[in-house]
Design a protein around this motif. Structure first.
Motif, mmCIF file in Angstrom:
data_model
loop_
_atom_site.group_PDB
_atom_site.id
_atom_site.type_symbol
_atom_site.label_atom_id
_atom_site.label_comp_id
_atom_site.label_asym_id
_atom_site.label_seq_id
_atom_site.Cartn_x
_atom_site.Cartn_y
_atom_site.Cartn_z
ATOM 1 N N GLU A 93 0.850 -1.193 0.000
ATOM 2 C CA GLU A 93 0.000 0.000 0.000
ATOM 3 C C GLU A 93 0.889 1.248 0.000
ATOM 4 N N ALA A 94 0.242 2.425 -0.055
ATOM 5 C CA ALA A 94 1.008 3.661 -0.204
ATOM 6 C C ALA A 94 1.665 4.144 1.094
ATOM 7 N N ALA A 95 1.315 3.538 2.236
ATOM 8 C CA ALA A 95 1.938 3.967 3.488
ATOM 9 C C ALA A 95 2.770 2.849 4.101
ATOM 10 N N VAL A 96 3.898 3.227 4.669
ATOM 11 C CA VAL A 96 4.734 2.304 5.427
ATOM 12 C C VAL A 96 4.887 2.915 6.818
ATOM 13 N N ILE A 97 4.645 2.109 7.855
ATOM 14 C CA ILE A 97 4.806 2.633 9.213
ATOM 15 C C ILE A 97 5.626 1.671 10.066
ATOM 16 N N GLY A 98 6.184 2.176 11.131
ATOM 17 C CA GLY A 98 6.916 1.300 12.046
ATOM 18 C C GLY A 98 7.732 2.090 13.036
ATOM 19 N N LYS A 99 8.561 1.355 13.755
ATOM 20 C CA LYS A 99 9.383 1.962 14.788
ATOM 21 C C LYS A 99 10.844 1.800 14.393
ATOM 22 N N GLY A 100 11.656 2.778 14.753
ATOM 23 C CA GLY A 100 13.075 2.665 14.449
ATOM 24 C C GLY A 100 13.862 3.668 15.255
ATOM 25 N N ARG A 103 19.831 8.031 14.839
ATOM 26 C CA ARG A 103 21.031 8.247 15.653
ATOM 27 C C ARG A 103 20.789 7.864 17.116
ATOM 28 N N GLY A 104 20.231 6.695 17.301
ATOM 29 C CA GLY A 104 20.025 6.168 18.644
ATOM 30 C C GLY A 104 18.760 6.622 19.337
ATOM 31 N N ARG A 105 18.031 7.535 18.709
ATOM 32 C CA ARG A 105 16.784 8.014 19.338
ATOM 33 C C ARG A 105 15.600 7.213 18.808
ATOM 34 N N PRO A 106 14.817 6.595 19.693
ATOM 35 C CA PRO A 106 13.664 5.818 19.209
ATOM 36 C C PRO A 106 12.569 6.737 18.678
ATOM 37 N N VAL A 107 12.002 6.376 17.524
ATOM 38 C CA VAL A 107 10.913 7.165 16.930
ATOM 39 C C VAL A 107 9.897 6.228 16.273
ATOM 40 N N VAL A 108 8.694 6.737 16.082
ATOM 41 C CA VAL A 108 7.741 6.071 15.204
ATOM 42 C C VAL A 108 7.772 6.829 13.884
ATOM 43 N N LEU A 109 7.889 6.078 12.791
ATOM 44 C CA LEU A 109 8.016 6.703 11.472
ATOM 45 C C LEU A 109 6.884 6.233 10.558
ATOM 46 N N GLY A 110 6.271 7.186 9.883
ATOM 47 C CA GLY A 110 5.288 6.847 8.849
ATOM 48 C C GLY A 110 5.698 7.537 7.558
ATOM 49 N N ILE A 111 5.491 6.850 6.435
ATOM 50 C CA ILE A 111 5.833 7.437 5.138
ATOM 51 C C ILE A 111 4.679 7.196 4.172
ATOM 52 N N THR A 112 4.302 8.213 3.423
ATOM 53 C CA THR A 112 3.410 7.940 2.301
ATOM 54 C C THR A 112 4.235 8.056 1.022
ATOM 55 N N ASP A 113 4.115 7.012 0.204
ATOM 56 C CA ASP A 113 4.988 6.871 -0.962
ATOM 57 C C ASP A 113 4.252 7.302 -2.231
ATOM 58 N N PHE A 114 4.749 8.373 -2.830
ATOM 59 C CA PHE A 114 4.130 8.928 -4.036
ATOM 60 C C PHE A 114 4.071 7.905 -5.174
ATOM 61 N N GLU A 134 -1.249 6.223 17.159
ATOM 62 C CA GLU A 134 -1.637 5.561 18.406
ATOM 63 C C GLU A 134 -0.461 4.812 19.031
ATOM 64 N N GLY A 135 0.379 4.213 18.184
ATOM 65 C CA GLY A 135 1.573 3.524 18.685
ATOM 66 C C GLY A 135 2.522 4.507 19.349
ATOM 67 N N ALA A 136 2.707 5.653 18.722
ATOM 68 C CA ALA A 136 3.590 6.677 19.287
ATOM 69 C C ALA A 136 3.031 7.178 20.615
ATOM 70 N N THR A 137 1.703 7.281 20.706
ATOM 71 C CA THR A 137 1.070 7.718 21.957
ATOM 72 C C THR A 137 1.326 6.683 23.054
ATOM 73 N N GLN A 174 -5.328 13.347 20.176
ATOM 74 C CA GLN A 174 -5.076 12.602 21.415
ATOM 75 C C GLN A 174 -3.572 12.511 21.700
ATOM 76 N N TYR A 175 -2.796 12.332 20.652
ATOM 77 C CA TYR A 175 -1.329 12.284 20.786
ATOM 78 C C TYR A 175 -0.811 13.617 21.331
ATOM 79 N N ASP A 176 -1.381 14.684 20.825
ATOM 80 C CA ASP A 176 -1.012 16.031 21.282
ATOM 81 C C ASP A 176 -1.337 16.199 22.765
ATOM 82 N N LEU A 177 -2.531 15.743 23.170
ATOM 83 C CA LEU A 177 -2.928 15.842 24.582
ATOM 84 C C LEU A 177 -1.985 15.047 25.470
ATOM 85 N N ALA A 178 -1.468 13.945 24.918
ATOM 86 C CA ALA A 178 -0.539 13.115 25.686
ATOM 87 C C ALA A 178 0.870 13.715 25.705
#
Lengths: 268, 322
Positions: A93-100, A103-114, A134-137, A174-178
């Motif tokens: 699908e056009a979106a890829v999401i996950g955790k990674g 430079r050592g900092r954990p993040v949740v990453l989402g990409i929409t692929d043109f 929701e995962g990032a929250t 909701q993420y913002d509130l958190a």
């Protein structure tokens, strides 16, 4: 834009400076023209390789697949179009999401692929991005969404695509509130329903140089107002000037820039 | 009789009505005193059946034409017919006062509410001022500012949606059309008072959704709600927007009230009077008022947290995939 995705052939012409480029050189420069720094399309997988620490990406929701709830048929059935896009891009699908890690900092990453149906948002893209938020929250992690969505909301799923805009935006509320940090990275192109939802809701909004970003398409605007549009209309630079993005960042600097911004916003 | 705007498929109805009127005139009055002849009564029954038949079989494109009918009641008509008072609140506190999106305090029977909606304009002067119901960023900013005010004082919010879409123009882009709509989606999702939305005519894409994140979303029977206009869709798929391609696009997009209910995007379809609300605006207003009062009663007494939770859950479920 006749052809989406990575141009074929050993050589290609830069659309900005018209220089003939050896494709491999361009790709090694993160799909940026070595002469004029024109930022070409870069597939989601390569974007992940560049942004995240080596092999740190743990992909989420890989099994979600689009249905054809409208039984939409244009030049070919939507279900067939999806299959063709999957084969062409190697993405489900056009979106890829996950955790990674950046430079050592954990993040949740989402990409929409043109490259996949112009990065347009249907039910699956909406669901994946919502799951990312929701995962990032849940994990209390910074969220980065890199959007390349020329199609905006995906026409072939009709009203359900429009509703994805509300769904992702509500999750971001909701993420913002958190107290979550959302960095939105806008790449060429980010239009319509993507721009009018998640892409412009970042606490911080970055854009690659000369990306096309806006709500309505140029043709629609021209037909409505019957005026010549400004030269830089709907570009990153135009948005920066009008106060809608924080920084323009070259692709080569993006990883460093993201790490630095995350450090500034870290809660102690 | 003033000339009325007739849709092609309404022709038979208007013809039958004209001949009925002639018969009634010949009989001396409309027979409301109970003296109508058997023939007049029969024709009335047939006329009602004809209207029912035509309007129960509208194609999606014909529905779009009804939704856009120039005599269809608009926001300000409903303000007059349904609400006891409307204290318009102007301005977004940043740029201007968008006339395509009106906001204000209103009374609906005993309920104090924040009322807002798109207004398309009932004559050329109004339409020019309102950009035919296409709001600019300042309209969306005004809407969310007033919603936050409503939240502060616990007022329920009623949004009447009727727009071909958010305005596509140079100024709109310069002032962040996409950003303002996005911001509304985010903020509306967490407003702690009841939000009741009804699509009363055109539900044009992001411009509609920009005031459309409600606890309840209803739609009038012959209104439509779509991700893209049939014209826009036809232009993309078939390069030209002819009657034939627009019709195919309207079909493909599943934009009618019935389709939207099947896709779980709207909660209620509000029936329109026989022949469409442009024929009987007062009757439509009564039905709409009843609908709004019922929603207000049902949502009253639900806690703020619960309202936000329910609204989140409602939109969280949207979409179909495997």
């Amino acid at each position: 834009m006749a052809k989406r995705g990575v141009p074929e052939g050993l050589f290609l012409k830069c659309p900005s400076c018209k220089t003939t480029l050896f494709r491999k050189d361009m790709e090694e420069m993160l799909h940026v023209c070595p002469k004029c720094e024109h930022h070409f399309y870069i597939p989601a997988r390569e974007r992940i390789r560049h942004l995240l620490d080596t092999d740190s990406f743990e992909e989420w929701a890989t099994d979600l697949r689009s249905l054809d709830p409208l039984e939409f048929f244009d030049r070919k059935p939507y279900s067939e179009r999806l299959r063709d896009e999957q084969q062409r891009t190697g993405l489900p699908e056009a979106a890829v999401i996950g955790k990674g890690f950046i430079r050592g900092r954990p993040v949740v990453l989402g990409i929409t692929d043109f490259g996949f149906m112009a990065g347009s948002m249907g039910s699956v893209v909406g669901e994946k991005l919502t799951l990312a938020v929701e995962g990032a929250t849940r994990h209390g992690l910074p969220l980065i969404i890199v959007s390349g969505s020329g199609g905006g909301a995906r026409m072939q799923e009709g009203i359900l695509s429009l509703m994805q805009m509300a769904k992702v935006s509500a999750a971001l509320a909701q993420y913002d509130l958190a107290g979550g940090l959302f960095i939105s990275v806008l790449t060429h192109p980010t239009m319509g329903g993507a721009a009018a939802s998640f892409a412009t809701l970042g606490d911080l909004i970055l854009a690659e140089p000369k990306a096309m970003i806006g709500f309505a398409g140029r043709r629609t605007i021209k037909a409505t107002v019957r005026l010549e549009l400004p030269e830089d209309f709907q570009t990153s630079e135009f948005l920066l000037q009008h106060g809608f993005i924080d920084r323009i960042v070259r692709r080569a600097d993006l990883r460093t820039e993201l790490a630095r911004l995350i450090d500034y916003c870290e809660k102690k | 009789m003033a000339t009325v705007y007739q849709l092609p498929f309404e022709k038979d109805i208007y013809e039958a009505e004209a001949s009925l009127a002639r018969l009634e005139a010949a009989a001396g009055g409309d027979g409301s005193d109970g003296t109508a002849s058997e023939e007049v009564r029969r024709i009335r029954r047939e006329l009602a059946a004809l209207k029912r038949r035509i309007f129960s079989q509208l194609t999606p494109w014909q529905t779009v034409l009804v939704a856009r009918h120039p005599d269809r009641p608009q926001f300000l008509d409903y303000v007059e017919m349904i609400f006891d008072e409307f204290v318009e609140l102007h301005g977004d506190r940043a740029f201007g006062d968008d006339r395509a999106l009106r906001t204000g305090l209103a009374h609906l029977d005993d309920h104090k509410v924040m009322l807002m909606g798109h207004h398309k304009g009932r004559n050329l002067a109004e339409r020019t001022e309102c950009f035919y119901g296409c709001a600019h960023p300042e309209g969306y900013r005004k809407a969310i500012t007033k919603m936050k005010l409503a939240a502060k004082y616990g007022l329920p919010i009623i949004c009447l949606i009727d727009t071909p879409g958010a305005f596509p123009g140079i100024g709109a882009e310069e002032r962040g059309q996409a950003n303002l709509i996005a911001y509304n989606l985010l903020e509306m999702s967490r407003i702690p008072t009841p939000i009741i939305c009804v699509v009363i005519g055109e539900g044009g894409s992001g411009g509609a959704l920009g005031i459309g994140v409600g606890n309840r979303v209803g739609i009038l029977e012959f209104a439509y709600y779509s991700v893209i206009s049939p014209e826009g869709c036809a232009g993309i798929l078939w390069k030209t927007a002819t009657d034939e391609t627009k019709s195919r696009a309207a079909e493909a997009l599943k934009m009618t009230a019935k389709d939207l209910q099947r896709l779980s995007v709207v909660d209620d379809v509000i029936p329109e009077p026989l022949g469409g609300s442009h024929r009987q605006p007062r009757e439509m207003a009564v039905t709409l008022k009843r609908h709004l009062l019922r929603q207000l009663r049902e949502l009253r007494g639900i806690s703020s947290d619960e309202l936000v939770r329910q609204r989140y859950a409602k939109f969280r479920k949207m979409g179909m995939f495997q």
